[in-house]
Design a protein around this motif. Structure first.
Motif, PDB file in Angstrom:
ATOM      1  N   LYS A  28       0.817  -1.202   0.000  1.00 40.97           N
ATOM      2  CA  LYS A  28       0.000   0.000   0.000  1.00 40.97           C
ATOM      3  C   LYS A  28       0.861   1.267   0.000  1.00 40.97           C
ATOM      4  O   LYS A  28       0.641   2.165  -0.803  1.00 40.97           O
ATOM      5  N   CYS A  29       1.854   1.318   0.896  1.00 40.01           N
ATOM      6  CA  CYS A  29       2.631   2.552   1.009  1.00 40.01           C
ATOM      7  C   CYS A  29       4.096   2.367   0.621  1.00 40.01           C
ATOM      8  O   CYS A  29       4.843   3.326   0.549  1.00 40.01           O
ATOM      9  N   CYS A  68       1.195   2.977   7.657  1.00 42.00           N
ATOM     10  CA  CYS A  68      -0.222   2.855   7.313  1.00 42.00           C
ATOM     11  C   CYS A  68      -0.849   1.698   8.061  1.00 42.00           C
ATOM     12  O   CYS A  68      -0.186   1.003   8.820  1.00 42.00           O
ATOM     13  N   ASN A  70      -2.222  -0.963   6.796  1.00 43.49           N
ATOM     14  CA  ASN A  70      -2.297  -2.159   5.963  1.00 43.49           C
ATOM     15  C   ASN A  70      -1.701  -3.353   6.707  1.00 43.49           C
ATOM     16  O   ASN A  70      -0.518  -3.375   7.011  1.00 43.49           O
TER      17      ASN A  70
HETATM   18 ZN   LIG Z   1       1.998   0.433   4.499  1.00 45.32          ZN
END
Ligand SMILES: [Zn+2]
Length: 96
Positions: A28-29, A68, A70
């Protein structure tokens, strides 16, 4: 917990407070997360039908980075000498 005591006894005998290190990338990040695995506390005996035949230990872990929310799940199997037999990771991350 009794099983943990047994496991840590086994690992002490085989000389292993050896730590395994995995590097995981959050999809995700993009954060790279270093995960330290202590076999004595993080692994247990496999009980599920998916376990490879020579699997002696299973590791399942939820990994959360600092950037994050996630959640990345990993699942690895090891033989009796802690050699990794198979590894699996959720869609949310990758091994690097
Ligand atoms: Zn992340």
């Amino acid at each position: 917990m009794k099983l943990k005591k047994i496991l840590s006894a086994i690992f002490k005998k085989t000389g292993g407070s050896k730590t395994l290190i995995y590097r995981i990338k959050c999809k995700k990040c993009g954060e790279i997360i270093t995960v330290r695995i202590n076999p004595g506390t993080d692994m247990r005996s496999p009980y599920d039908d998916d376990a490879p035949e020579n699997a002696a230990y299973i590791l399942t872990k939820e990994i959360l980075g600092g950037k994050c929310q996630n959640i990345i799940n990993i699942k690895c199997y090891y033989d009796a000498s802690l050699k990794e037999i198979s590894r699996d990771i959720s869609e949310t991350g990758t091994f690097i």
